[in-house]
Write an enzyme that holds these catalytic residues in place. Structure first.
Site, PDB file in Angstrom:
ATOM      1  N   ARG A  98       0.833  -1.199   0.000  1.00 56.58           N
ATOM      2  CA  ARG A  98       0.000   0.000   0.000  1.00 56.58           C
ATOM      3  C   ARG A  98       0.875   1.259   0.000  1.00 56.58           C
ATOM      4  O   ARG A  98       0.527   2.260  -0.634  1.00 56.58           O
ATOM      5  CB  ARG A  98      -0.946   0.001   1.203  1.00 56.58           C
ATOM      6  CG  ARG A  98      -2.034  -1.066   1.113  1.00 56.58           C
ATOM      7  CD  ARG A  98      -2.989  -0.975   2.274  1.00 56.58           C
ATOM      8  NE  ARG A  98      -3.727   0.278   2.262  1.00 56.58           N
ATOM      9  CZ  ARG A  98      -4.283   0.817   3.343  1.00 56.58           C
ATOM     10  NH1 ARG A  98      -4.167   0.227   4.522  1.00 56.58           N
ATOM     11  NH2 ARG A  98      -4.944   1.952   3.251  1.00 56.58           N
ATOM     12  N   CYS A 145      -0.588   6.021   9.091  1.00 56.69           N
ATOM     13  CA  CYS A 145      -0.965   4.766   8.439  1.00 56.69           C
ATOM     14  C   CYS A 145      -2.147   5.065   7.538  1.00 56.69           C
ATOM     15  O   CYS A 145      -2.167   6.088   6.862  1.00 56.69           O
ATOM     16  CB  CYS A 145      -1.255   3.681   9.470  1.00 56.69           C
ATOM     17  SG  CYS A 145      -2.561   4.111  10.647  1.00 56.69           S
TER      18      CYS A 145
END
Length: 288
Positions: free
Chosen positions: A179, A237
């Site tokens: 990601r 995150c």
């Protein structure tokens, strides 16, 4: 903040403290992204005396402009902690059933609200159960606590602050490495990472049994990413959960860093199309 003890407590240590009658407050905050409430699992088996705390109600505000898991309203969080029996001076141990992600979020929020005696059960419910330690299905009705939230006990970043850390200090991206690279993004509508950030996947801080790596191993992971003793480190995150897990790992590493969490994280960063997005940057270290 001066820390009287490690942010982690082993199952063996906790069992001994409970057997000795220490007046602990134990919180079960089990939660998993995209999964149904884990309250039925708690009702079926929890640590003796552990109070249930609902992640979505107590540890996060509603998704919106602030990201997918914004900071909860402090009054709501304080009320939830009081309902679970938390006092200002009571030692608190938090656990969950999934990699200590939710537990780390609760740990960080309590520290942000200036509670100085909170720890995460290393390895969570899984480690406790694997050791054959006692569990209960009895209903827990905590006496009301008197916890008073007095933030900020931890440093918080906004988007501008995260960009500044990426430029002048260290900004860690705690999401999985794919990601970070902008690959396999199935959660947020924009793929990539904050320019200048360094990939440091949160779950790579764990051993196979769910416990955190030993302090020396954590320190090696972080130093390989540019973290030096006592430096400033920003962490983000997807929505501020794995970032708080990484903040705990930084504390447990013994490096003495001052970590700051970008709570809105990537899900907030991408709400402004004028913010730059990077993708495909090579990883700083192999194996993640």
């Amino acid at each position: 903040m001066t820390r009287p003890f490690s942010p982690l407590v082993s199952a063996e240590q906790l069992a001994t403290r409970m057997d000795d009658g220490e007046p602990l407050v134990v919180l079960d905050v089990s939660w998993q992204l995209g999964a149904p409430s884990q309250r039925p699992l708690y009702d079926a088996a929890h640590l003796p005396g552990a109070a249930w705390v609902d992640f979505e109600e107590a540890l996060s505000a509603q998704p919106g402009d602030g990201g997918r898991h914004p900071m909860p309203d402090i009054a709501v969080f304080q009320a939830a902690m009081r309902a679970a029996g938390v006092d200002n001076e009571s030692p608190v141990v938090v656990y969950d059933r999934s990699s200590s992600l939710a537990a780390s979020r609760c740990w960080w929020l309590l520290e942000y609200c200036a509670h100085e005696r909170v720890q995460v059960l290393d390895g969570g419910f899984g480690r406790w159960s694997a050791l054959g330690l006692p569990v209960s299905d009895e209903a827990v009705r905590p006496r009301p606590g008197n916890f008073v939230a007095t933030p900020p006990g931890r440093d918080v970043l906004d988007a501008d602050g995260a960009a500044e850390y990426a430029d002048r200090a260290v900004l860690l991206d705690a999401r999985p490495a794919d990601r970070f690279r902008g690959e396999n993004e199935t959660i947020d509508p924009v793929a990539g990472h904050i320019p200048g950030a360094v990939s440091a996947p949160a779950l790579a801080n764990l051993q196979e049994d769910g416990r955190f790596l030993p302090a020396d191993d954590l320190a090696m992971r972080f130093t390989s990413r540019g973290v030096t003793p006592h430096c400033e480190v920003g962490v983000y995150c997807g929505s501020g959960v794995q970032a708080m897990h990484t903040a705990l790992a930084l504390d447990a590493s013994g490096l003495g860093t001052r970590s700051a969490v970008y709570v809105g994280s990537w899900s907030h960063w991408i709400t402004d199309p004028d913010r730059a997005v990077a993708a495909g940057t090579p990883q700083p270290a192999p194996g993640d």
